[in-house]
Design a protein around this motif. Structure first.
Motif, PDB file in Angstrom:
ATOM      1  N   ALA A   4     -14.700   4.747  35.349  1.00  0.00           N
ATOM      2  CA  ALA A   4     -14.817   5.473  34.086  1.00  0.00           C
ATOM      3  C   ALA A   4     -14.532   4.562  32.899  1.00  0.00           C
ATOM      4  CB  ALA A   4     -13.863   6.662  34.089  1.00  0.00           C
ATOM      5  N   GLU A   5     -13.504   3.729  33.020  1.00  0.00           N
ATOM      6  CA  GLU A   5     -13.141   2.820  31.929  1.00  0.00           C
ATOM      7  C   GLU A   5     -14.269   1.843  31.625  1.00  0.00           C
ATOM      8  OE1 GLU A   5      -9.735  -0.584  30.971  1.00  0.00           O
ATOM      9  OE2 GLU A   5      -9.533   0.715  32.725  1.00  0.00           O
ATOM     10  N   LEU A   6     -14.941   1.369  32.677  1.00  0.00           N
ATOM     11  CA  LEU A   6     -16.037   0.424  32.503  1.00  0.00           C
ATOM     12  C   LEU A   6     -17.347   1.118  32.148  1.00  0.00           C
ATOM     13  CD1 LEU A   6     -15.293  -1.952  35.527  1.00  0.00           C
ATOM     14  CD2 LEU A   6     -14.831  -2.393  33.108  1.00  0.00           C
ATOM     15  N   GLU A   7     -17.322   2.456  32.132  1.00  0.00           N
ATOM     16  CA  GLU A   7     -18.480   3.287  31.797  1.00  0.00           C
ATOM     17  C   GLU A   7     -19.676   2.982  32.696  1.00  0.00           C
ATOM     18  OE1 GLU A   7     -19.104   2.671  27.599  1.00  0.00           O
ATOM     19  OE2 GLU A   7     -17.481   4.032  27.052  1.00  0.00           O
ATOM     20  N   LEU A   8     -19.397   2.912  34.012  1.00  0.00           N
ATOM     21  CA  LEU A   8     -20.440   2.632  34.986  1.00  0.00           C
ATOM     22  C   LEU A   8     -21.019   3.937  35.518  1.00  0.00           C
ATOM     23  CD1 LEU A   8     -18.711  -0.233  37.009  1.00  0.00           C
ATOM     24  CD2 LEU A   8     -20.387  -0.444  35.159  1.00  0.00           C
ATOM     25  N   PRO A   9     -22.329   4.124  35.452  1.00  0.00           N
ATOM     26  CA  PRO A   9     -22.934   5.352  35.988  1.00  0.00           C
ATOM     27  C   PRO A   9     -22.877   5.362  37.513  1.00  0.00           C
ATOM     28  CG  PRO A   9     -24.633   3.834  35.242  1.00  0.00           C
ATOM     29  CD  PRO A   9     -23.317   3.237  34.820  1.00  0.00           C
ATOM     30  N   ALA A  10     -22.677   6.560  38.067  1.00  0.00           N
ATOM     31  CA  ALA A  10     -22.590   6.715  39.512  1.00  0.00           C
ATOM     32  C   ALA A  10     -23.400   7.929  39.932  1.00  0.00           C
ATOM     33  CB  ALA A  10     -21.134   6.868  39.946  1.00  0.00           C
ATOM     34  N   PHE A  11     -23.685   8.024  41.217  1.00  0.00           N
ATOM     35  CA  PHE A  11     -24.441   9.161  41.726  1.00  0.00           C
ATOM     36  C   PHE A  11     -23.938   9.524  43.114  1.00  0.00           C
ATOM     37  CE2 PHE A  11     -26.548   5.363  43.134  1.00  0.00           C
ATOM     38  CZ  PHE A  11     -27.115   5.644  44.365  1.00  0.00           C
ATOM     39  N   VAL A  12     -24.232  10.746  43.517  1.00  0.00           N
ATOM     40  CA  VAL A  12     -23.742  11.257  44.792  1.00  0.00           C
ATOM     41  C   VAL A  12     -24.580  10.702  45.939  1.00  0.00           C
ATOM     42  CG1 VAL A  12     -23.374  13.347  46.165  1.00  0.00           C
ATOM     43  CG2 VAL A  12     -22.902  13.364  43.700  1.00  0.00           C
ATOM     44  N   GLN A  13     -23.921  10.301  47.011  1.00  0.00           N
ATOM     45  CA  GLN A  13     -24.613   9.871  48.208  1.00  0.00           C
ATOM     46  C   GLN A  13     -25.534  10.980  48.705  1.00  0.00           C
ATOM     47  OE1 GLN A  13     -24.908   7.172  50.291  1.00  0.00           O
ATOM     48  NE2 GLN A  13     -26.153   8.415  51.681  1.00  0.00           N
ATOM     49  N   ALA A  14     -26.807  10.657  48.930  1.00  0.00           N
ATOM     50  CA  ALA A  14     -27.768  11.645  49.405  1.00  0.00           C
ATOM     51  C   ALA A  14     -27.372  12.151  50.791  1.00  0.00           C
ATOM     52  CB  ALA A  14     -29.167  11.037  49.452  1.00  0.00           C
ATOM     53  N   SER A  15     -27.249  13.463  50.920  1.00  0.00           N
ATOM     54  CA  SER A  15     -26.880  14.043  52.209  1.00  0.00           C
ATOM     55  C   SER A  15     -27.531  15.402  52.445  1.00  0.00           C
ATOM     56  CB  SER A  15     -25.354  14.185  52.310  1.00  0.00           C
ATOM     57  OG  SER A  15     -24.848  15.008  51.276  1.00  0.00           O
ATOM     58  N   ASP A  16     -28.416  15.835  51.530  1.00  0.00           N
ATOM     59  CA  ASP A  16     -29.089  17.123  51.711  1.00  0.00           C
ATOM     60  C   ASP A  16     -30.113  17.022  52.841  1.00  0.00           C
ATOM     61  OD1 ASP A  16     -27.635  18.170  49.650  1.00  0.00           O
ATOM     62  OD2 ASP A  16     -29.207  17.896  48.138  1.00  0.00           O
ATOM     63  N   GLY A  17     -30.116  18.040  53.695  1.00  0.00           N
ATOM     64  CA  GLY A  17     -31.077  18.055  54.789  1.00  0.00           C
ATOM     65  C   GLY A  17     -30.394  18.003  56.137  1.00  0.00           C
ATOM     66  N   ASP A  18     -31.204  18.033  57.179  1.00  0.00           N
ATOM     67  CA  ASP A  18     -30.680  18.059  58.548  1.00  0.00           C
ATOM     68  C   ASP A  18     -30.202  16.673  58.971  1.00  0.00           C
ATOM     69  OD1 ASP A  18     -31.367  20.708  58.599  1.00  0.00           O
ATOM     70  OD2 ASP A  18     -33.156  20.433  59.853  1.00  0.00           O
ATOM     71  N   VAL A  19     -29.323  16.681  59.968  1.00  0.00           N
ATOM     72  CA  VAL A  19     -28.827  15.436  60.557  1.00  0.00           C
ATOM     73  C   VAL A  19     -29.396  15.307  61.965  1.00  0.00           C
ATOM     74  CG1 VAL A  19     -26.719  15.532  59.189  1.00  0.00           C
ATOM     75  CG2 VAL A  19     -26.734  16.503  61.490  1.00  0.00           C
ATOM     76  N   VAL A  20     -29.440  14.082  62.460  1.00  0.00           N
ATOM     77  CA  VAL A  20     -29.988  13.803  63.786  1.00  0.00           C
ATOM     78  C   VAL A  20     -28.887  13.226  64.661  1.00  0.00           C
ATOM     79  CG1 VAL A  20     -31.737  12.531  65.083  1.00  0.00           C
ATOM     80  CG2 VAL A  20     -32.260  13.362  62.784  1.00  0.00           C
ATOM     81  N   PHE A  21     -28.844  13.679  65.914  1.00  0.00           N
ATOM     82  CA  PHE A  21     -27.835  13.193  66.848  1.00  0.00           C
ATOM     83  C   PHE A  21     -28.515  12.725  68.122  1.00  0.00           C
ATOM     84  CE2 PHE A  21     -24.483  13.772  70.117  1.00  0.00           C
ATOM     85  CZ  PHE A  21     -23.540  12.900  69.591  1.00  0.00           C
ATOM     86  N   GLU A  22     -28.230  11.498  68.503  1.00  0.00           N
ATOM     87  CA  GLU A  22     -28.803  10.901  69.712  1.00  0.00           C
ATOM     88  C   GLU A  22     -27.696  10.749  70.750  1.00  0.00           C
ATOM     89  OE1 GLU A  22     -32.019   7.363  70.459  1.00  0.00           O
ATOM     90  OE2 GLU A  22     -30.237   6.830  69.314  1.00  0.00           O
ATOM     91  N   ARG A  23     -27.749  11.599  71.758  1.00  0.00           N
ATOM     92  CA  ARG A  23     -26.653  11.660  72.735  1.00  0.00           C
ATOM     93  C   ARG A  23     -26.818  10.659  73.874  1.00  0.00           C
ATOM     94  NH1 ARG A  23     -23.515  15.946  72.929  1.00  0.00           N
ATOM     95  NH2 ARG A  23     -25.165  17.185  71.962  1.00  0.00           N
ATOM     96  N   MET A  24     -28.039  10.551  74.425  1.00  0.00           N
ATOM     97  CA  MET A  24     -28.285   9.636  75.537  1.00  0.00           C
ATOM     98  C   MET A  24     -29.748   9.224  75.554  1.00  0.00           C
ATOM     99  SD  MET A  24     -27.933  12.376  78.699  1.00  0.00           S
ATOM    100  CE  MET A  24     -26.252  12.791  78.194  1.00  0.00           C
ATOM    101  N   SER A  25     -30.020   8.105  76.205  1.00  0.00           N
ATOM    102  CA  SER A  25     -31.353   7.515  76.146  1.00  0.00           C
ATOM    103  C   SER A  25     -32.397   8.341  76.883  1.00  0.00           C
ATOM    104  CB  SER A  25     -31.320   6.099  76.721  1.00  0.00           C
ATOM    105  OG  SER A  25     -30.857   6.119  78.067  1.00  0.00           O
ATOM    106  N   ARG A  26     -31.989   9.144  77.842  1.00  0.00           N
ATOM    107  CA  ARG A  26     -32.977   9.866  78.639  1.00  0.00           C
ATOM    108  C   ARG A  26     -33.355  11.234  78.066  1.00  0.00           C
ATOM    109  NH1 ARG A  26     -28.297  10.100  82.007  1.00  0.00           N
ATOM    110  NH2 ARG A  26     -27.463  12.234  82.239  1.00  0.00           N
ATOM    111  N   GLU A  27     -32.828  11.560  76.884  1.00  0.00           N
ATOM    112  CA  GLU A  27     -33.224  12.808  76.238  1.00  0.00           C
ATOM    113  C   GLU A  27     -33.530  12.542  74.771  1.00  0.00           C
ATOM    114  OE1 GLU A  27     -29.077  14.924  74.811  1.00  0.00           O
ATOM    115  OE2 GLU A  27     -29.747  15.320  76.858  1.00  0.00           O
TER     116      GLU A  27
END
Length: 370
Positions: free
Chosen positions: A75-98
Motif C-alpha cells: 500500500a505504501e508503495l502504491e502497487l496495484p494488486a489483483f486476486v488470484q484467479a480461482s473461479d471455476g471447477d478444480v481437477v483432481f488426478e488420483r491415479m494413472s489408471r483412471e
C-alpha cells in the motif's frame, strides 16, 4: 570501500533494509551475488528474462489480511494488486489408471493476492528509491573478519578479483543456511550459532516450478479454475498463472525430488509436465507457445546441498540469531529469521524492519552516551 552498514543480499529483505537505512540518512553499500536484484523474487517473460509484466518463478502470492506487514508495504508503495484467479471447477488426478475427476470449486479465504507486473514490482519500486552508486551486483561475499571498529568483508567480483569492504555493521539479508555454507568468519562463530544457521531450512529452496504459456486462458471458458491437484505427477499442485494484463499461463510445483530432477533433466521433465496438463485440461493444453522451468535447488545463490531435500517450514523464533563477539557487529535479516512470517515475503519485510530498527536504536544509544 568503507561504509557504516554493508547489506549482503539484494532480495526483498536487503532492498527494504537499504530503503529504511536511506530514509534514516545512514550510509550503506549493498552487495548481491547475482547479476540482478530480487533474490528469490524472479518475474520473467517467455524467454526467461526479467520483465515488468512477468511470470513469477519465485514467490507469487501474499495475503494482506493475514500478513499486514507486506500489505502495508504494498500500500505504501502504491502497487496495484489483483486476486488470484480461482473461479471455476478444480481437477483432481488420483491415479494413472483412471481419468482425472472434476469437482466444483470453492471460494478461497483469505484470498491469495498477486502484484500487477509480477512480484518483481516490489523490487522495482524499492530500487527506484535507492542511490545507484550504493548497489553492487555480481559481488559475492566470501569472508568476514572482526576488528575493533567493525567488520572487514572479502568480496569477489565476476572477473575473479577480490576487494575489501570495511563496515561498522553488516546485515546478512540471506538465508541462514546459505550464510553458514558460503561465508567464513574470523574468529569463527560459535558452534551453537553455526549449527542453528545450518539447521534452518531455506523455505522453497528444494522446489521447482513449471509454467506453460498460452495465447489465451482457454480453461476459463470451459468452466475450469486452472487449479488442479495430482497424485500422479510430475506436477502435484497447479494454478492459473495468467498475468493482470491477460498473458495466459498455467503453473505447477513439481513433486519430483531435486536429485531425481537432476537425473531426469529439464527436457524430459518439460515434456512430462505438458503431457500432464493435457490430461488435466484437454488437448489445448498440449500446445503451449512457450514453457518456463526454474529449479531453485540448483540455484547456488539460493540453495545448499542440504536444501536438496524438503525441510519443515521455519517457525517464528525470538532467540537471537547472533551471539558472542559478533553480536554487536552483524545481524541476520533473511525471511527465515522473521519473528512473524518466516519464509514468506512478509517475513522478509518484517526481518528487514526489525534489523534496521535495532541498528537505529543502537546508534541513538551510543550518541546519548557521548
Amino acid at each position: 570501500m568503507q561504509t557504516s552498514v554493508a547489506i549482503i543480499g539484494g532480495g526483498l529483505a536487503g532492498l527494504h533494509a537499504a530503503r529504511l537505512l536511506h530514509a534514516a540518512n545512514i550510509d550503506f553499500l549493498l552487495f548481491e551475488a547475482r547479476d540482478r536484484l530480487g533474490g528469490r523474487i524472479f518475474s520473467v517473460d517467455e524467454t526467461g528474462s526479467v520483465s515488468a509484466d512477468g511470470f513469477d518463478l519465485g514467490p507469487s502470492w501474499f495475503w494482506p489480511q493475514m500478513q499486514p506487514t507486506i500489505g502495508a508495504l504494498v500500500a505504501e508503495l502504491e502497487l496495484p494488486a489483483f486476486v488470484q484467479a480461482s473461479d471455476g471447477d478444480v481437477v483432481f488426478e488420483r491415479m494413472s489408471r483412471e481419468p482425472p475427476q472434476r469437482y466444483q470449486g470453492y471460494r478461497q479465504e483469505p484470498q491469495s493476492m498477486r502484484l500487477t507486473g509480477g512480484t518483481n514490482a516490489l523490487v522495482r519500486a524499492l530500487t527506484a528509491e535507492l542511490p545507484e552508486n550504493c548497489i553492487f551486483l555480481s559481488r559475492k561475499v566470501t569472508a568476514a573478519a572482526l576488528g575493533a571498529d567493525g567488520v572487514t568483508l572479502t568480496v569477489s567480483n565476476s572477473t575473479g578479483g577480490q576487494e575489501s569492504v570495511q563496515a561498522g555493521h553488516v546485515i546478512f539479508a540471506l538465508p541462514p543456511r546459505l550464510l553458514e555454507a558460503t561465508v567464513s568468519f574470523s574468529p569463527p562463530v560459535s558452534t551453537a550459532m553455526a549449527s542453528r544457521w545450518r539447521q534452518t531450512a531455506t523455505w522453497m529452496a528444494p522446489h521447482a516450478k513449471f509454467f506453460a504459456l498460452y495465447d489465451r486462458p482457454f480453461w476459463r471458458q470451459e468452466g475450469l479454475s486452472g487449479t488442479a491437484q495430482s497424485m500422479v505427477g510430475p506436477l502435484v499442485e497447479i494454478h492459473d498463472a495468467t498475468t493482470a494484463t491477460g498473458s495466459a499461463a498455467l503453473f505447477g510445483f513439481l513433486g519430483v525430488g531435486a536429485d531425481e530432477r537432476q537425473s531426469i533433466g529439464e527436457d524430459l521433465l518439460t515434456h512430462a509436465c505438458v503431457q500432464q496438463l493435457g490430461r488435466l485440461f484437454g488437448e489445448k493444453a498440449l500446445q503451449p507457445r512457450a514453457t518456463l522451468f526454474k529449479d531453485w535447488a540448483a540455484d547456488p545463490a539460493t540453495a545448499t546441498k542440504a536444501d536438496r531435500t524438503g525441510g519443515a517450514h521455519p517457525s517464528p523464533d525470538r532467540r537471537p540469531w547472533v551471539d558472542g563477539a559478533w553480536q554487536p557487529f552483524i545481524s541476520l535479516a533473511g525471511s527465515e529469521t522473521s519473528q512473524t512470517d518466516p519464509g514468506y515475503l512478509s517475513g522478509a519485510v518484517d526481518a528487514a524492519a526489525r534489523t534496521v530498527s535495532a541498528i537505529i536504536g543502537s546508534r541513538r544509544d551510543a550518541a546519548n552516551r557521548r
